[in-house]
Design an enzyme around this catalytic site. Sequence first.
Site, PDB file in Angstrom:
ATOM      1  N   ALA A 187      -3.084   1.935  -0.786  1.00 32.75           N
ATOM      2  CA  ALA A 187      -2.410   1.598   0.457  1.00 32.75           C
ATOM      3  C   ALA A 187      -2.229   0.105   0.738  1.00 32.75           C
ATOM      4  O   ALA A 187      -1.380  -0.255   1.542  1.00 32.75           O
ATOM      5  CB  ALA A 187      -3.148   2.241   1.631  1.00 32.75           C
ATOM      6  N   ALA A 188      -3.040  -0.769   0.166  1.00 35.26           N
ATOM      7  CA  ALA A 188      -2.956  -2.188   0.511  1.00 35.26           C
ATOM      8  C   ALA A 188      -1.606  -2.776   0.084  1.00 35.26           C
ATOM      9  O   ALA A 188      -1.045  -2.363  -0.938  1.00 35.26           O
ATOM     10  CB  ALA A 188      -4.096  -2.964  -0.143  1.00 35.26           C
ATOM     11  N   PRO A 189      -1.077  -3.711   0.874  1.00 33.94           N
ATOM     12  CA  PRO A 189      -1.655  -4.327   2.079  1.00 33.94           C
ATOM     13  C   PRO A 189      -1.454  -3.527   3.362  1.00 33.94           C
ATOM     14  O   PRO A 189      -1.974  -3.907   4.402  1.00 33.94           O
ATOM     15  CB  PRO A 189      -0.924  -5.665   2.165  1.00 33.94           C
ATOM     16  CG  PRO A 189       0.415  -5.385   1.557  1.00 33.94           C
ATOM     17  CD  PRO A 189       0.160  -4.406   0.445  1.00 33.94           C
ATOM     18  N   GLY A 190      -0.660  -2.445   3.326  1.00 33.41           N
ATOM     19  CA  GLY A 190      -0.572  -1.572   4.493  1.00 33.41           C
ATOM     20  C   GLY A 190       0.821  -1.315   5.029  1.00 33.41           C
ATOM     21  O   GLY A 190       0.963  -0.632   6.041  1.00 33.41           O
ATOM     22  N   LYS A 246       3.440   0.559   3.858  1.00 37.54           N
ATOM     23  CA  LYS A 246       3.826   1.969   3.854  1.00 37.54           C
ATOM     24  C   LYS A 246       2.863   2.800   4.701  1.00 37.54           C
ATOM     25  O   LYS A 246       3.260   3.789   5.311  1.00 37.54           O
ATOM     26  CB  LYS A 246       3.899   2.492   2.420  1.00 37.54           C
ATOM     27  CG  LYS A 246       5.045   1.908   1.598  1.00 37.54           C
ATOM     28  CD  LYS A 246       5.154   2.575   0.247  1.00 37.54           C
ATOM     29  CE  LYS A 246       6.345   2.040  -0.556  1.00 37.54           C
ATOM     30  NZ  LYS A 246       6.146   0.632  -0.974  1.00 37.54           N
ATOM     31  N   GLU A 302      -7.805   2.031  -0.355  1.00 37.31           N
ATOM     32  CA  GLU A 302      -7.574   0.952  -1.312  1.00 37.31           C
ATOM     33  C   GLU A 302      -8.832   0.751  -2.160  1.00 37.31           C
ATOM     34  O   GLU A 302      -9.895   0.423  -1.627  1.00 37.31           O
ATOM     35  CB  GLU A 302      -7.221  -0.350  -0.583  1.00 37.31           C
ATOM     36  CG  GLU A 302      -7.094  -1.554  -1.484  1.00 37.31           C
ATOM     37  CD  GLU A 302      -6.147  -1.335  -2.657  1.00 37.31           C
ATOM     38  OE1 GLU A 302      -6.543  -1.632  -3.803  1.00 37.31           O
ATOM     39  OE2 GLU A 302      -5.011  -0.858  -2.429  1.00 37.31           O
ATOM     40  N   ASP A 353       1.836   5.329  -3.872  1.00 36.56           N
ATOM     41  CA  ASP A 353       2.597   4.115  -4.178  1.00 36.56           C
ATOM     42  C   ASP A 353       1.816   3.400  -5.269  1.00 36.56           C
ATOM     43  O   ASP A 353       1.048   2.487  -5.016  1.00 36.56           O
ATOM     44  CB  ASP A 353       2.732   3.261  -2.923  1.00 36.56           C
ATOM     45  CG  ASP A 353       3.604   2.039  -3.141  1.00 36.56           C
ATOM     46  OD1 ASP A 353       4.577   2.139  -3.913  1.00 36.56           O
ATOM     47  OD2 ASP A 353       3.307   0.985  -2.552  1.00 36.56           O
ATOM     48  N   CYS A 409       7.644   0.068  -7.688  1.00 31.23           N
ATOM     49  CA  CYS A 409       8.611  -1.009  -7.483  1.00 31.23           C
ATOM     50  C   CYS A 409       9.052  -1.537  -8.846  1.00 31.23           C
ATOM     51  O   CYS A 409       9.002  -2.734  -9.118  1.00 31.23           O
ATOM     52  CB  CYS A 409       8.032  -2.127  -6.608  1.00 31.23           C
ATOM     53  SG  CYS A 409       6.526  -2.875  -7.235  1.00 31.23           S
TER      54      CYS A 409
END
Length: 408
Positions: free
Chosen positions: A119-122, A124, A142, A186, A239
């Site tokens: 999840a980091a940095p947050g 999404k 994270e 992600d 990405c």
Amino acid sequence: MQAIMVNLPEEFVRETRQIMGEERFGRYLQAFEEEPPVSIRLNPRKVEGGRLMVEGGERVPWCEQGYYLPRRPNFTMDPLLHAGCYYVQEASSMFLWHVANSKLSTLNSQLKTALDLCAAPGGKSTLLRSVLPEGSTLVSNEPVRNRYQVLAENVQKWGYPDHEVTNLYPRDFVKNKQRFDLILCDVPCSGEGMFRKDPATIGEWSPKNVERCWQLQREIVCDAWKCLNEGGLLIYSTCTFNTKENEENIRWFMEELGAEVLSVPIKPEWNITGSLLEGFTEPVYRFIPGITRGEGLFMAIMRNGPTGGPRRSLGGTKTVLREDQDGPLVGPSSHVELPYPQAIAYLRGEALVLPEDTPRGVVEVTFMGYPLGQMKNIGSRANNLYPKAWRIKTTHIPNEYEAILRHS
């Protein structure tokens, strides 16, 4: 255009041209001659009812709260950023808003728990928490400790209830037998889609790293899949551009895990690219700079078959936001509005002198009515209680406020 290609790894150029085709690849290269778009996403919990509007912004078409800005301001020097009124997020990543709003209805009243595994940095995570239904809980995880701390800060500033932050590895969720109705993966990737926005990532790219990434991505999703409830959804995103980390992984998940790939409605004017793997026609969504207005992104939505299982509490390090928390350090009933120079001084961690009629003890300081944090007023001065790890480091305090948001 030739000069641009020299700065990109030869193997990346050769493979990506083959994947995209000459026309798409040419438009991608042309994007390097343009400034990357700057975008933010508003916090609907704090900017409700149109109280704040984006100064000169243009709506991101696939996200109701997303806006492109005409230029890049000094975000660090905007107290409303630190108050959690908005999040600086790349526009392509906001496609998650459209995906979530399109597919959450398929879960009906079943949706109680969601997990953002990496999840980091947050960005999404805060987006996903904004669209989840009332009464559901999001766990944002994270594995890397220092990144977990950044995630916890951003989640707390965003200020939504029922949002947990954990510092675990994917396998820990399997061991804990925790089940979720929705999981966002992600996953760590080779970062090809960030080359324009962050040129430092170009030097980190290599074919070996691509190989490591697609294998790690399969491991992460396999662990996540074991934690997905019957009929649950897994949103997969990277990405990067290559098909090994994208379409080939999705095909493998279909074959090995029995994943069903779902579609979402999109508009032609968004210029989103579908599958670029020959023979693979499942609905996937790829954002390419120069074609779509944003950086590189790949996303796919998969549904799980019957697995079921009980929900159990998590172990490991955890931060929990409850209903009584609405931003950083909320609690005292006394509020003191700060002008801009004092707000920046507060965010730097400085002591302040508050108005004479300010009650003694812990008070909440605000900017434009939005809470920044707490101070302990002892009369002659107020001691700063803003967390040290959150403080801005700049030594210059501007006299004027460069507005990114304005009152409507």
